[in-house]
Design a protein around this motif. Structure first.
Motif, mmCIF file in Angstrom:
data_model
loop_
_atom_site.group_PDB
_atom_site.id
_atom_site.type_symbol
_atom_site.label_atom_id
_atom_site.label_comp_id
_atom_site.label_asym_id
_atom_site.label_seq_id
_atom_site.Cartn_x
_atom_site.Cartn_y
_atom_site.Cartn_z
ATOM 1 N N LEU B 262 0.783 -1.232 0.000
ATOM 2 C CA LEU B 262 0.000 0.000 0.000
ATOM 3 C C LEU B 262 0.825 1.298 0.000
ATOM 4 O O LEU B 262 0.548 2.185 -0.813
ATOM 5 C CB LEU B 262 -0.973 -0.016 1.187
ATOM 6 N N PRO B 263 1.836 1.433 0.887
ATOM 7 C CA PRO B 263 2.536 2.720 0.937
ATOM 8 C C PRO B 263 3.060 3.164 -0.428
ATOM 9 O O PRO B 263 2.833 4.304 -0.850
ATOM 10 C CB PRO B 263 3.693 2.456 1.900
ATOM 11 N N VAL B 266 0.234 4.006 -2.983
ATOM 12 C CA VAL B 266 -0.383 5.312 -2.738
ATOM 13 C C VAL B 266 0.528 6.423 -3.248
ATOM 14 O O VAL B 266 0.091 7.350 -3.927
ATOM 15 C CB VAL B 266 -0.682 5.492 -1.230
ATOM 16 N N LEU B 269 0.377 6.721 -6.942
ATOM 17 C CA LEU B 269 -0.837 7.368 -7.419
ATOM 18 C C LEU B 269 -0.603 8.869 -7.630
ATOM 19 O O LEU B 269 -1.087 9.461 -8.582
ATOM 20 C CB LEU B 269 -1.936 7.147 -6.377
#
Lengths: 292, 286
Positions: B262-263, B266, B269
């Motif tokens: 996830l980190p 994100v 993105l």
């Protein structure tokens, strides 16, 4: 201040290059040289003594059948992986430079696997192979099927598949840069002279992108030869040590079986083979390079 | 319909086909991640019975997250990863830019020697260095199990490539007249470097930050050899050890994998454009 004085030079050199020099020597040069020395000792990793054994470790490495099997496996794996990585990467690069809508979106998407470390990727795919693929196979055949990862051939296939998926997006970016470096005017000129688009691709674009091919193939060869993370998380060398690749064998030899000297000798041999293959490839590739 | 209209239509059809192929490939590329995302919200029994269903029979659950976070001490390992990645990246940039500067601007033998050694060393794979590294820093010096050791080692391994790139950037992009002007205005070499040269290296700094930060964040082999205490683990080591312990609890594994990814996803993105650009320019130059 006299700029030609030795003291000035030394102080300048140490202020600016000193930190980089110390760290570089400490992590690369000293271990490299010390590693050469280690190959002539039979260190077990614990004792203070490092008995000198001459060329025994090299003899052990050359007679270590498991090592040569692992190397052979690495060759087979690298052969298929390198070809497929580059074929897919080139195809992707072709698609995302052809003027289709959302090119940047697709480029960014195909690159995603490269953001994540090999350990995590390996476990994600382990789940896909062990659960999702099995569920699909069960639904089709109606019975229960073993996972691909549980057969020797299947495990190697999975390793190749994951590597292709992992690196294709990265190599794609290099091929994209290659495609962009070929001027449109050359392609148009070829078309006016009666080339079909396929011929223009084969006779104009691809020869001009030779440097990209040489670079991508070199990068994929060196990465495949040294692969460890994905090997560890996806197959762990199983089933029955049939998917242990060379880097994993070296790791196990040194850190699991505590044969540090032999492990280091095997690492050096692996490096030399990889360097020979890589340099030969670059040499052959560069020889026929053409300028635009 | 005349020829040019026909050609235009043909081009449109080809583009449509390409778009479809791209969408299919894109879907295939991200499907492993999608599978993790749909299964992370299911119970263990639902994942086992049907890993492909969007929602399990027992419904939607977020229970996997807090448990996985606790069991892999997510915030501790996340903090370790952030500290190690940031410090090693900053050190690499500062030290390499300084080294590149002195190497480009002086024709001393010590500079040429260091630069040639660095370029030559870029072909050495980590596997050749890992045994002696553990032997020297674990056996002789005894400095393993410190974050600082790992940070300095990461830096040491990446200075050669970074110095090479800064060398190229300073050599081609920074006119020596600028530095002469600064000298006349009273700057010494140190001030010239920090006030004039370093700020002009921004594009190279961005490229190296992206390449090295990603490499440090995702590295497994070196950290696993240096950090063997649980409270020092980085995300990749924590994932590996988590899987070793809880591999049968597949719901937790899904949550741990998603947390590990996830980190950076994100971040991607928001910085996607810069990351793709940085990686491309790094790969093509390097």
């Amino acid at each position: 201040m006299n700029r030609n004085k030795l003291s000035y030079k030394v102080s300048q050199y140490l202020t600016f290059a000193g930190p980089a020099l110390i760290l570089f020597l400490g992590t690369v040069i000293i271990p490299f040289v010390y590693g050469l020395y280690l190959t002539f000792t039979s260190w077990d990793g614990i004792s203070r003594e490092k008995p000198f054994v001459g060329g025994d470790n090299y003899v052990a490495a050359f007679t270590d059948t498991a090592y040569w099997q692992a190397l052979g496996r690495t060759m087979v794996y690298s052969f298929f992986a390198v070809i497929l990585i580059n074929a897919l990467a080139f195809f992707l690069a072709y698609l995302v430079t052809s003027g289709v809508k959302g090119e940047n979106f697709f480029r960014a998407g195909f690159f995603v696997p490269n953001l994540i470390g090999g350990i995590v990727l390996g476990y994600v795919w382990k789940f896909v192979f062990n659960r999702a693929f099995v569920a699909v196979a069960d639904a089709i055949t109606g019975g229960s099927n073993p996972s691909l990862l549980s057969t020797p051939g299947g495990a190697m296939f999975c390793l190749i598949l994951v590597s292709v998926w992992q690196y294709a997006g990265y190599m794609m970016l290099i091929y994209v840069a290659g495609f962009m470096s070929v001027p449109d005017s050359l392609k148009e000129a070829a078309m006016i002279d009666g080339c079909t688009p396929a011929q223009a691709m084969k006779d104009v674009t691809i020869p001009l992108m030779r440097a990209s091919f040489v670079q991508c193939i070199f990068l994929s060869i060196t990465r495949c030869f040294m692969v460890y993370d994905v090997n560890l998380s996806l197959t762990k060398g199983e089933p029955f040590n049939s998917s242990v690749l060379a880097a994993m064998h070296v790791y196990n030899q040194a850190f699991t079986y505590k044969n540090y000297g032999t492990g280091q000798a095997e690492a050096l041999i692996l490096f030399v083979i990889c360097a020979i293959v890589g340099v030969t490839q670059v040499y052959i590739g560069k020889k026929g390079e053409v300028g635009a | 319909m005349n020829d040019s209209q026909k050609a235009l239509q043909k081009k449109k059809i080809i583009h449509a086909v390409m778009l479809v192929v791209l969408i299919v490939l894109f879907f295939l590329f991200i499907s492993p991640f999608l599978l993790v995302v749909i299964n992370v919200f299911k119970t263990k029994a639902d994942i086992t019975s049907n890993p492909l269903a969007l929602i399990g029979k027992h419904g939607f659950t977020v229970k996997n997250f807090p448990e996985a976070m606790k069991k892999m001490s997510f915030w501790t390992v996340f903090f370790n990863s952030v500290v190690i990645t940031c410090s090693a990246t900053v050190l690499t940039i500062i030290f390499s830019a300084m080294a590149g500067f002195v190497i480009v601007r002086n024709k001393w033998k010590a500079c040429t020697l260091l630069f040639s050694l660095m370029v030559a060393s870029m072909v050495i794979p980590f596997q050749v260095l890992m045994v002696p590294l553990v032997s020297v820093y674990g056996g002789i010096v005894g400095v393993l199990n410190h974050r600082l050791t790992l940070i300095l080692m990461h830096t040491g391994f990446s200075v050669s490539m970074a110095t090479f790139m800064f060398h190229g950037a300073i050599f081609t992009n920074i006119p020596i007249e600028l530095e002469e002007a600064a000298f006349i205005d009273g700057c010494n070499r140190w001030q010239t470097f920090w006030k004039i040269v370093f700020p002009l290296l921004k594009p190279t700094i961005a490229t190296i930050t992206i390449i090295d930060a990603m490499a440090f964040w995702n590295d497994y082999l070196l950290p696993s050899l240096v950090l063997q205490k649980k409270e020092l683990y980085t995300i990749p080591i924590a994932t590996q050890s988590f899987y070793g312990t809880y591999s049968t609890d597949i719901g937790l594994v899904m949550a741990a994998l998603l947390l590990a990814m996830l980190p950076i996803l994100v971040l991607y993105l928001f910085l996607q454009r810069y990351i793709v650009k940085g990686v491309t320019s790094g790969a093509v130059k390097g």
